[in-house]
Design a protein around this motif. Structure first.
Motif, mmCIF file in Angstrom:
data_model
loop_
_atom_site.group_PDB
_atom_site.id
_atom_site.type_symbol
_atom_site.label_atom_id
_atom_site.label_comp_id
_atom_site.label_asym_id
_atom_site.label_seq_id
_atom_site.Cartn_x
_atom_site.Cartn_y
_atom_site.Cartn_z
ATOM 1 N N VAL A 1 -22.590 17.511 -20.806
ATOM 2 C CA VAL A 1 -22.757 18.287 -19.588
ATOM 3 C C VAL A 1 -22.140 17.475 -18.455
ATOM 4 O O VAL A 1 -22.725 16.504 -17.979
ATOM 5 N N THR A 2 -20.947 17.848 -18.034
ATOM 6 C CA THR A 2 -20.178 17.063 -17.071
ATOM 7 C C THR A 2 -20.023 17.835 -15.764
ATOM 8 O O THR A 2 -20.421 19.006 -15.646
ATOM 9 N N SER A 3 -19.442 17.178 -14.789
ATOM 10 C CA SER A 3 -19.186 17.825 -13.498
ATOM 11 C C SER A 3 -18.124 18.910 -13.613
ATOM 12 O O SER A 3 -17.997 19.760 -12.724
ATOM 13 N N GLN A 4 -17.345 18.879 -14.681
ATOM 14 C CA GLN A 4 -16.319 19.902 -14.883
ATOM 15 C C GLN A 4 -16.903 21.234 -15.324
ATOM 16 O O GLN A 4 -16.222 22.258 -15.276
ATOM 17 N N GLY A 5 -18.140 21.221 -15.794
ATOM 18 C CA GLY A 5 -18.764 22.461 -16.232
ATOM 19 C C GLY A 5 -19.443 22.281 -17.572
ATOM 20 O O GLY A 5 -19.470 21.191 -18.154
ATOM 21 N N THR B 1 -26.446 14.601 -23.880
ATOM 22 C CA THR B 1 -26.416 14.939 -22.457
ATOM 23 C C THR B 1 -25.075 14.619 -21.815
ATOM 24 O O THR B 1 -24.759 15.157 -20.754
#
Length: 283
Positions: free
Chosen positions: A241-245, A238
């Motif tokens: 899945v980052t804030s960058q995309g 998991t």
């Protein structure tokens, strides 16, 4: 054409149709995994195209990212945590489920149907409903971020299913063999190890594999109850899945690597799994 030849031709056509449908269903369920593997060997630009590019150049960059080429974060601690929790809990499940199933099938205890219903009732509660009490108990016991807490949880979660499965498998063990062993003076441990276990080996393998898969894929409790030390492979997954995309190639490479232990275990025990799941289906 005679009536017998007509029936043979009709039977051949029917088998051909069922065979085609079986292959179609198999390929239908295999296609997403094959697509994930193919995407894992693509670059991020090619993986993000719509529609996806099948003939794009292949690269190992996604796998390099998974093994920390740019971040320096190693996936081995989470993989080892998952392996430790899954294998240990599976062994404990078998040690506890086989004697329990023996008592419920071969040497039935009083009101054994009530016992089986109690085991089944433990699976009726949604896992998320028990998350807060388990968290508070683990916090007060000082076991947060501890892989052995996951071992205890996975054992308790998989034990009811294992008892139900093993009971159906052990019910197929010939009673005459057990009676002969008792006449020869064999005790319960000897009966379980030398007679019941070899006869019910396919069922034991099927139960062990299903328990291992459930433990390996569990995410909810591992995500909440672990952190840096005891994080498992699904929790590590998991993190991609980052804030960058969402980087599809890297996520697909990570998913392939995390899925490999389950695939290897299933492939190694496929003959036992098929025998175990079909045990008792034909009288």
């Amino acid at each position: 054409m005679t009536a017998q030849e007509g029936r043979a031709s009709t039977g051949l056509l029917r088998r051909g149709i069922w065979g085609f449908l079986a292959w179609f269903c198999g390929l239908f369920f295999f296609l997403p995994f094959a697509w994930m593997v193919l995407t894992s060997f693509h670059g991020e630009a090619d993986a993000a195209t719509n529609p996806p590019s099948i003939g794009a150049a292949l690269t190992l960059q996604g796998y390099r990212e998974f093994f920390g080429a740019s971040t320096g974060v190693s996936p081995w601690p989470p993989l080892i945590n998952s392996l430790t929790a899954s294998v240990t809990s599976t062994l404990l499940v078998l040690v506890l489920a086989i004697p329990a199933a023996y008592a419920l099938s071969i040497k039935p205890v009083r009101k054994w149907t009530d016992v089986l219903f109690f085991f089944l009732s433990t699976k009726m509660l949604p896992a998320v409903a028990g998350l807060l009490p388990v968290y508070l108990i683990a916090k007060n016991a000082g076991m947060l971020d501890n892989v052995w807490l996951l071992v205890i949880l996975y054992t308790s979660m998989n034990l009811p299913i294992a008892v139900w499965m093993m009971r159906s498998f052990l019910a197929e063990v010939p009673v005459e063999i057990l009676e002969a062993a008792s006449i020869d003076g064999a005790g319960l441990p000897t009966v379980l190890v030398r007679i019941v276990a070899p006869v019910a080996a396919p069922g034991i393998a099927a139960t062990a594999l299903i328990s291992f898969i459930f433990s390996w894929n569990e995410l909810l409790f591992a995500r909440v109850l672990t952190g840096v030390v005891a994080g498992t492979a699904p929790v590590f997954l998991t993190g991609f899945v980052t804030s960058q995309g969402l980087f599809l190639a890297k996520v697909c490479a990570a998913a392939v690597c995390v899925s490999l232990p389950v695939l290897v275990a299933g492939f190694a025990a496929q003959d036992k799994l098929v025998q175990g799941l079909s045990l008792g289906a034909v009288k």
